[in-house]
Design a protein around this motif. Structure first.
Motif, PDB file in Angstrom:
ATOM      1  N   GLY A  22       0.818  -0.302  -4.826  1.00 17.94           N
ATOM      2  CA  GLY A  22       0.540  -0.918  -3.542  1.00 17.94           C
ATOM      3  C   GLY A  22       0.855  -0.022  -2.369  1.00 17.94           C
ATOM      4  O   GLY A  22       1.366   1.092  -2.505  1.00 17.94           O
ATOM      5  N   PHE A  23       0.545  -0.545  -1.185  1.00 18.83           N
ATOM      6  CA  PHE A  23       0.731   0.285   0.005  1.00 18.83           C
ATOM      7  C   PHE A  23       2.202   0.563   0.287  1.00 18.83           C
ATOM      8  O   PHE A  23       2.565   1.624   0.797  1.00 18.83           O
ATOM      9  N   ARG A  24       3.097  -0.368  -0.059  1.00 21.36           N
ATOM     10  CA  ARG A  24       4.518  -0.121   0.186  1.00 21.36           C
ATOM     11  C   ARG A  24       5.027   0.979  -0.738  1.00 21.36           C
ATOM     12  O   ARG A  24       5.774   1.869  -0.313  1.00 21.36           O
ATOM     13  N   GLY A  25       4.629   0.929  -1.995  1.00 22.89           N
ATOM     14  CA  GLY A  25       5.033   1.983  -2.905  1.00 22.89           C
ATOM     15  C   GLY A  25       4.503   3.337  -2.470  1.00 22.89           C
ATOM     16  O   GLY A  25       5.212   4.349  -2.521  1.00 22.89           O
ATOM     17  N   GLU A  26       3.250   3.372  -2.011  1.00 22.38           N
ATOM     18  CA  GLU A  26       2.675   4.633  -1.559  1.00 22.38           C
ATOM     19  C   GLU A  26       3.380   5.138  -0.299  1.00 22.38           C
ATOM     20  O   GLU A  26       3.534   6.343  -0.095  1.00 22.38           O
ATOM     21  N   SER A  27       3.837   4.216   0.543  1.00 28.59           N
ATOM     22  CA  SER A  27       4.589   4.618   1.736  1.00 28.59           C
ATOM     23  C   SER A  27       5.883   5.334   1.346  1.00 28.59           C
ATOM     24  O   SER A  27       6.247   6.363   1.933  1.00 28.59           O
ATOM     25  N   HIS A  28       6.582   4.772   0.359  1.00 34.97           N
ATOM     26  CA  HIS A  28       7.831   5.416  -0.082  1.00 34.97           C
ATOM     27  C   HIS A  28       7.540   6.751  -0.768  1.00 34.97           C
ATOM     28  O   HIS A  28       8.305   7.712  -0.622  1.00 34.97           O
ATOM     29  N   ARG A  29       6.438   6.826  -1.506  1.00 34.49           N
ATOM     30  CA  ARG A  29       6.090   8.092  -2.152  1.00 34.49           C
ATOM     31  C   ARG A  29       5.765   9.152  -1.096  1.00 34.49           C
ATOM     32  O   ARG A  29       6.110  10.324  -1.264  1.00 34.49           O
ATOM     33  N   ARG A  30       5.107   8.757  -0.013  1.00 32.74           N
ATOM     34  CA  ARG A  30       4.854   9.726   1.063  1.00 32.74           C
ATOM     35  C   ARG A  30       6.176  10.231   1.630  1.00 32.74           C
ATOM     36  O   ARG A  30       6.338  11.420   1.884  1.00 32.74           O
ATOM     37  N   PHE A  31       7.122   9.327   1.838  1.00 33.08           N
ATOM     38  CA  PHE A  31       8.429   9.730   2.353  1.00 33.08           C
ATOM     39  C   PHE A  31       9.099  10.701   1.387  1.00 33.08           C
ATOM     40  O   PHE A  31       9.698  11.704   1.795  1.00 33.08           O
ATOM     41  N   GLN A  32       9.005  10.424   0.090  1.00 38.21           N
ATOM     42  CA  GLN A  32       9.583  11.323  -0.901  1.00 38.21           C
ATOM     43  C   GLN A  32       8.913  12.692  -0.861  1.00 38.21           C
ATOM     44  O   GLN A  32       9.586  13.725  -0.991  1.00 38.21           O
ATOM     45  N   ARG A  33       7.592  12.717  -0.691  1.00 37.54           N
ATOM     46  CA  ARG A  33       6.879  13.996  -0.609  1.00 37.54           C
ATOM     47  C   ARG A  33       7.352  14.811   0.589  1.00 37.54           C
ATOM     48  O   ARG A  33       7.539  16.034   0.497  1.00 37.54           O
ATOM     49  N   VAL A  34       7.534  14.132   1.720  1.00 47.20           N
ATOM     50  CA  VAL A  34       7.996  14.834   2.918  1.00 47.20           C
ATOM     51  C   VAL A  34       9.405  15.383   2.699  1.00 47.20           C
ATOM     52  O   VAL A  34       9.712  16.524   3.074  1.00 47.20           O
ATOM     53  N   ALA A  35      10.276  14.586   2.092  1.00 47.92           N
ATOM     54  CA  ALA A  35      11.635  15.071   1.803  1.00 47.92           C
ATOM     55  C   ALA A  35      11.585  16.290   0.889  1.00 47.92           C
ATOM     56  O   ALA A  35      12.304  17.275   1.112  1.00 47.92           O
ATOM     57  N   ALA A  36      10.730  16.226  -0.134  1.00 52.93           N
ATOM     58  CA  ALA A  36      10.606  17.371  -1.044  1.00 52.93           C
ATOM     59  C   ALA A  36      10.074  18.599  -0.316  1.00 52.93           C
ATOM     60  O   ALA A  36      10.510  19.731  -0.570  1.00 52.93           O
ATOM     61  N   GLN A  37       9.128  18.389   0.600  1.00 52.91           N
ATOM     62  CA  GLN A  37       8.575  19.503   1.371  1.00 52.91           C
ATOM     63  C   GLN A  37       9.650  20.160   2.228  1.00 52.91           C
ATOM     64  O   GLN A  37       9.743  21.397   2.302  1.00 52.91           O
ATOM     65  N   LEU A  38      10.485  19.350   2.866  1.00 53.84           N
ATOM     66  CA  LEU A  38      11.586  19.904   3.655  1.00 53.84           C
ATOM     67  C   LEU A  38      12.559  20.660   2.758  1.00 53.84           C
ATOM     68  O   LEU A  38      13.038  21.745   3.105  1.00 53.84           O
ATOM     69  N   GLY A  39      12.849  20.087   1.582  1.00 52.30           N
ATOM     70  CA  GLY A  39      13.762  20.749   0.661  1.00 52.30           C
ATOM     71  C   GLY A  39      13.257  22.093   0.193  1.00 52.30           C
ATOM     72  O   GLY A  39      14.040  23.026  -0.025  1.00 52.30           O
ATOM     73  N   SER A  40      11.930  22.228   0.054  1.00 46.86           N
ATOM     74  CA  SER A  40      11.366  23.497  -0.406  1.00 46.86           C
ATOM     75  C   SER A  40      11.527  24.605   0.620  1.00 46.86           C
ATOM     76  O   SER A  40      11.364  25.780   0.295  1.00 46.86           O
ATOM     77  N   GLN A  41      11.844  24.246   1.873  1.00 43.27           N
ATOM     78  CA  GLN A  41      11.989  25.227   2.944  1.00 43.27           C
ATOM     79  C   GLN A  41      13.441  25.424   3.355  1.00 43.27           C
ATOM     80  O   GLN A  41      13.722  25.963   4.423  1.00 43.27           O
TER      81      GLN A  41
END
Length: 632
Positions: A289-308
């Motif tokens: 659902g859209f709520r789950g996808e919202s949290h996954r987007r947040f996780q992706r952004v956190a991972a992107q920051l961590g990679s830098q």
């Protein structure tokens, strides 16, 4: 804090004549302020004594900012003044004459940072005819780009920082072309012009940064007011100017080396949907659902920051075993246990536990950014731990989590180095060192078996950013709190009388990287240590003793007869107050300027640190007498 309450608080400090002494409080008062409120607060700061504020708070950078551009830029002054105060910068902001950017950029050195706000008139004023074609605009774009490039090279050659903006193309201009094919060509011409401007900020010209106005204009509502544009030559509306001021304040904060290091994440309602203690790992929402996808987007952004290079950590009210299981094994989670440098999970209030993150990984709590969906938790942290940056997210609307995380630019940096990208791995390795340490009853035995090597080396151009970063970010082991930008580091490297000595540290578990730098100046037979800075993550191993001994040994081996050094106390560097006396330096008379000066006669050097291997690759200094006070 409500808008009226925040504004009243700033006004009360100003009216009491206490702005200078209480400048650090402004960032707390304005922490949750929107751009409009921050601009109104900035108007109250216009008459502040910025020099007095910096003297009262020497840990805060004093930055002179000049505003110029192709139109009227004075409406930016209060907005940027407020935003800089919000970022704990003492910012003295002045505006140049309307349209006077060419003259302003022809006079380098007028400010630490110059912002040149461009708009479409900068191009169309160069079009020679009342009636114009796309070809005319193309020629004008090329001419302006060449002019700006020349001005930028000249301006930054003196060590100044120039911030340019792109220039959006409003429908006012594009819609004058009725041929739709030609209108598309005009858009292509304009985008090539803005793309070329952006290229200037990718390192093509050292000291130039470019802010892209298109994404700002796309998210701020009305970006222009035709009446202000015609009557006052103000090309942009209030909303865009406020958002630009916030973006530029983030850039200034990054220039002065004040980005945060560690992102501390709440779990329930933040990193994932649902409550672990109630639903268990299988009931968490991060896929469907859209709520789950919202949290996954947040996780992706956190991972992107961590990679830098951003350190990721967890602070959660949950059972630690259950948290560990989800972080390691949940099939839908995009950031895993190994992505986090530490996980704090218990049932205590976050205001009591969030600081444990900094303690565990050996950084200052002012390096933390804490994200949580509970207004109670964030409010308490903001109140009782004001040095920690706080981001509120709303569990009812997770679609906004990622935008809120990025809105303040807490981790923005002028450049990301390989040293930064490797940071998380180094902190995870620190855990292995801690486990290794637990196997020894004697600290001496542990340090001996750790097999640490300290290397002093001569830096090259590729080390400039890291050296500037060390002086700007290091607080606990920073003897004189001298902050250097990249231009100042390059000037030091080019000065034959100056020795810049960075140090690398490695041990049996791997490399710590470049963890410190010494700045020494040779004057006749005297060597003066302008500053020593070192990352606190390697304190407690005797590295500072071995390093200082090697610097003294280097001075003695090259015909120096004395070494002088200074210590300037700050709220954060008390742990190095006795560094010089502890290593054989004697105090010199106090000059009343807040700097404690010391002298070493080089007759007896400090003892070697037996458990360390020291490798020195330092060059020989300039000949004795080549640089004296008279000819410097």
């Amino acid at each position: 804090m409500s808008a009226d309450t925040a504004l009243d608080a700033v006004r009360a400090i100003r009216d009491a004549g206490e702005l200078a002494a209480r400048w650090p409080e402004l960032s707390t008062i304005l922490a949750t302020a929107d751009v409009e409120l921050t601009g109104r607060a900035g108007a109250l700061l216009a008459a502040a004594d910025h020099d007095a504020a910096h003297r009262a708070n020497p840990e805060l950078p004093l930055v002179d900012v000049l505003l110029t551009g192709s139109g009227t830029v004075s409406p930016l002054v209060p907005r940027l003044a407020g935003e800089l105060a919000r970022q704990q910068v003492v910012g003295r902001v002045t505006a140049g004459d309307p349209g006077g950017y060419a003259l302003a950029l022809a006079a380098p050195g007028a400010a630490d940072v110059t912002l040149c706000l461009l708009d479409a008139s900068a191009v169309f004023d160069r079009v020679p005819h009342t009636v114009w074609t796309v070809d005319d605009v193309s020629v004008a774009c090329d001419e302006l780009l060449a002019h700006l490039s020349a001005l930028a090279r000249s301006y930054t050659a003196g060590g100044g920082v120039l911030v340019l903006t792109t220039a959006p193309l409003w429908p006012l201009w594009a819609d004058q072309i009725l041929d739709l094919r030609e209108r598309a060509r005009l858009g292509a011409v304009w985008r090539r012009f803005n793309a070329a401007l952006l290229e200037l900020g990718t390192g093509a010209i050292e000291g130039v940064h470019v802010v892209d106005l298109d994404p700002i204009a796309a998210t701020t509502g009305p970006a222009r007011d035709p009446r202000l544009e015609i009557y006052a030559h103000v090309a942009y509306g209030d909303a865009l100017l406020g958002a630009l001021a916030r973006r530029v304040a983030h850039l200034v904060r990054a220039l002065r080396g004040r980005p945060r290091k560690c992102l501390v994440l709440d779990l329930d309602g933040t990193l994932w949907g649902g409550t672990l203690a109630e639903s268990g790992g299988s009931g968490l929402d991060m896929a469907e659902g859209f709520r789950g996808e919202s949290h996954r987007r947040f996780q992706r952004v956190a991972a992107q920051l961590g990679s830098q290079g951003v350190l990721l950590a967890v602070c959660s009210k949950n059972d630690p075993a259950e948290v560990d299981e989800v972080l390691r094994d949940h099939p839908d989670l995009l950031v895993r246990r190994d992505d986090f440098v530490t996980v704090v999970a218990d049932w205590a209030p976050k205001v009591d536990t969030v600081g444990q993150v900094a303690e565990r990984i050996g950084i200052g709590s002012d390096s933390l950014v804490f994200v949580d969906d509970s207004a109670t938790e964030t409010g308490l942290v903001r109140l009782k731990r004001p040095e920690i940056a706080v981001i509120d997210v709303d569990a009812r609307e997770p679609a906004t989590h990622a935008d809120r995380l990025l809105a303040e630019g807490w981790f923005d940096s002028t450049a990301i180095t390989e040293e930064d990208r490797a940071r998380a791995g180094r902190y995870r390795t620190e855990g292995r060192r801690a486990e290794f340490r637990a196997g020894f009853s004697s600290l001496t035995d542990y340090l001996k078996e750790l097999d640490t090597t300290l290397t002093l080396f001569a830096p090259g151009p590729g080390d400039v950013h890291r050296l500037a970063q060390l002086t700007q970010r290091t607080n606990q082991f920073n003897l004189t709190t001298l902050r250097l930008d990249e231009a100042a580091v390059r000037a030091a490297l080019a000065d034959p009388a100056v020795l810049v000595s960075p140090v690398r540290v490695g041990d049996r578990f791997g490399e710590h990287g470049v963890i410190g730098a010494a700045f020494l100046r040779r004057t006749g037979t005297r060597v003066e240590i302008d500053n020593l800075v070192m990352s606190c993550r390697v304190l407690g191993r005797g590295i500072e003793s071995a390093w200082l001994r090697e610097l003294l040994r280097w001075a003695a081996a090259h015909d120096a007869t004395e070494v002088t050094a200074g210590y300037r106390p700050s709220p954060r560097n008390g742990r190095v107050a006795t560094l010089y006396p502890d290593h054989g330096f004697t105090p010199l008379p106090d000059r009343g300027d807040g700097l404690h000066r010391y002298h070493h006669d080089l007759t007896t050097l400090p003892s070697a640190v037996e458990h360390l291997t020291v490798v020195s690759e330092l060059p020989a200094p300039v000949p004795v007498g080549a640089h004296t006070e008279e000819n410097r």
